[in-house]
Motif scaffolding. Sequence first.
Motif, PDB file in Angstrom:
ATOM      1  N   GLU A  88     -14.103   2.468  -4.213  1.00  0.00           N
ATOM      2  CA  GLU A  88     -12.819   1.881  -4.566  1.00  0.00           C
ATOM      3  C   GLU A  88     -11.739   2.334  -3.594  1.00  0.00           C
ATOM      4  O   GLU A  88     -11.602   3.533  -3.314  1.00  0.00           O
ATOM      5  CB  GLU A  88     -12.418   2.269  -5.997  1.00  0.00           C
ATOM      6  N   VAL A  89     -10.997   1.360  -3.093  1.00  0.00           N
ATOM      7  CA  VAL A  89      -9.851   1.625  -2.225  1.00  0.00           C
ATOM      8  C   VAL A  89      -8.612   1.249  -3.025  1.00  0.00           C
ATOM      9  O   VAL A  89      -8.348   0.067  -3.257  1.00  0.00           O
ATOM     10  CB  VAL A  89      -9.923   0.805  -0.922  1.00  0.00           C
ATOM     11  N   SER A  90      -7.878   2.236  -3.475  1.00  0.00           N
ATOM     12  CA  SER A  90      -6.761   1.976  -4.385  1.00  0.00           C
ATOM     13  C   SER A  90      -5.434   2.385  -3.769  1.00  0.00           C
ATOM     14  O   SER A  90      -5.366   3.284  -2.915  1.00  0.00           O
ATOM     15  CB  SER A  90      -6.975   2.728  -5.708  1.00  0.00           C
ATOM     16  N   GLY A  91      -4.381   1.716  -4.244  1.00  0.00           N
ATOM     17  CA  GLY A  91      -3.016   2.080  -3.850  1.00  0.00           C
ATOM     18  C   GLY A  91      -2.688   1.850  -2.391  1.00  0.00           C
ATOM     19  O   GLY A  91      -1.863   2.571  -1.824  1.00  0.00           O
ATOM     20  N   GLN A  92      -3.301   0.844  -1.761  1.00  0.00           N
ATOM     21  CA  GLN A  92      -3.020   0.557  -0.354  1.00  0.00           C
ATOM     22  C   GLN A  92      -1.744  -0.292  -0.256  1.00  0.00           C
ATOM     23  O   GLN A  92      -1.715  -1.432  -0.710  1.00  0.00           O
ATOM     24  CB  GLN A  92      -4.190  -0.183   0.278  1.00  0.00           C
ATOM     25  N   GLU A  93      -0.682   0.276   0.313  1.00  0.00           N
ATOM     26  CA  GLU A  93       0.584  -0.445   0.469  1.00  0.00           C
ATOM     27  C   GLU A  93       0.627  -1.073   1.857  1.00  0.00           C
ATOM     28  O   GLU A  93       0.602  -0.376   2.876  1.00  0.00           O
ATOM     29  CB  GLU A  93       1.762   0.502   0.258  1.00  0.00           C
ATOM     30  N   ILE A  94       0.705  -2.429   1.884  1.00  0.00           N
ATOM     31  CA  ILE A  94       0.622  -3.181   3.138  1.00  0.00           C
ATOM     32  C   ILE A  94       1.730  -4.232   3.168  1.00  0.00           C
ATOM     33  O   ILE A  94       1.987  -4.894   2.152  1.00  0.00           O
ATOM     34  CB  ILE A  94      -0.758  -3.863   3.268  1.00  0.00           C
ATOM     35  N   LEU A  95       2.360  -4.399   4.319  1.00  0.00           N
ATOM     36  CA  LEU A  95       3.384  -5.428   4.506  1.00  0.00           C
ATOM     37  C   LEU A  95       2.735  -6.739   4.914  1.00  0.00           C
ATOM     38  O   LEU A  95       1.881  -6.772   5.799  1.00  0.00           O
ATOM     39  CB  LEU A  95       4.384  -5.001   5.576  1.00  0.00           C
TER      40      LEU A  95
END
Length: 376
Positions: free
Chosen positions: A194-201
Amino acid sequence: MKIKVQKNERAMLFKDKAFEAILAPGGYSRSSLFGNYQFQIFDMEKALFDSPFAEYLRRHEPAVVAENFEIADVGDEEVVLRYENGSLAEILPPGTRKLFWKWGAPQQFETVKISEDYQVSSKLLTYLAQPTLRGKAVTGLQNIFPAQVPESFVGLLKVDGKLVAQLNPGKTAYWRFNRDIQLELVDTRLQSLEVSGQEILTSNKVNLRINLNAHWQYENATLAFARLAKPAEHIYRELQFALRAAVGTRSLDELLEDKQVIDRVVDQHLQDKLSGFGVRVVSVGVKDIVLPGEMKVLLAQVVEAEKAAQANVIRRREETNATHSMLNTARVMENNPIALRLKELETLEKVAERIDKISVFGGLDQVLNGLVKIGA
């Protein structure tokens, strides 16, 4: 001085602290006039000749050694299995030099070369499978490295830091002598990452927080660990890169219109980047996309406006259809008195459903012309 040696014993006789002889069972006497005599009794139930004089006898009394002892000399590239009464009793490591009494339990010795083949034989492995259930413990078991691989796993055998073999489920063992042996177990079942909380524009500068889940497994564990130090961490990093490639090059509207585009882009990225590394991503999917608070309000307003406009269009369309229907009905009645009369009767029926009693004077025409008396 008198000495009594029992049948299950042997005695070492010393004169003036120097070795004199090994005495068999029986009675002996020595006069102190001829020297200072001492003796040491050995129980033949203990096969090992545990004495500081062992090396002295080997160097200076070879005939005595040949008559009384079994010699166990182990080379640097071998081990010796010592059997007592036909059962394995001890594993003698490389460099061992020991003497065992001939007069106790029968001793047999088996030499095993370990210079190249350091795997324990299957026959010996059966002896060691349940050491606590044996009548007598085997000395030296700590010098064997057990390698047990459970079902759904493979084992990566490393010798002196080098990967030398992939082990299938089952049990094997290896000699520890002269080498450092390690076993790494690898789970070959489907695993979740799981890849969680990835903040991307996005391309139009909207900050999104994305949670992604992927399922992967090993195709070739040996290849994976030969090329990657930590395969799971490598997959995690590639998932992060793939997310940025999928989200950072698209606007928010594009992502909302095609919610599967992230899955497709990430999956294709992983297939390209992980090819030839012995791992395979089976499935990948976005769990959720979290918008900033102010963006949620704006989107809610947009959706509300769109729904209101749709409702207004539907209402106007229904009103138009109703007007057309009324106009068509009026045209029919205008040229057809019978149809007009039927409509009048339908109207009267609806009125009658809403009241308890009607008094009619002057016939039906009076009712239809408004001369109706309604009584409660």
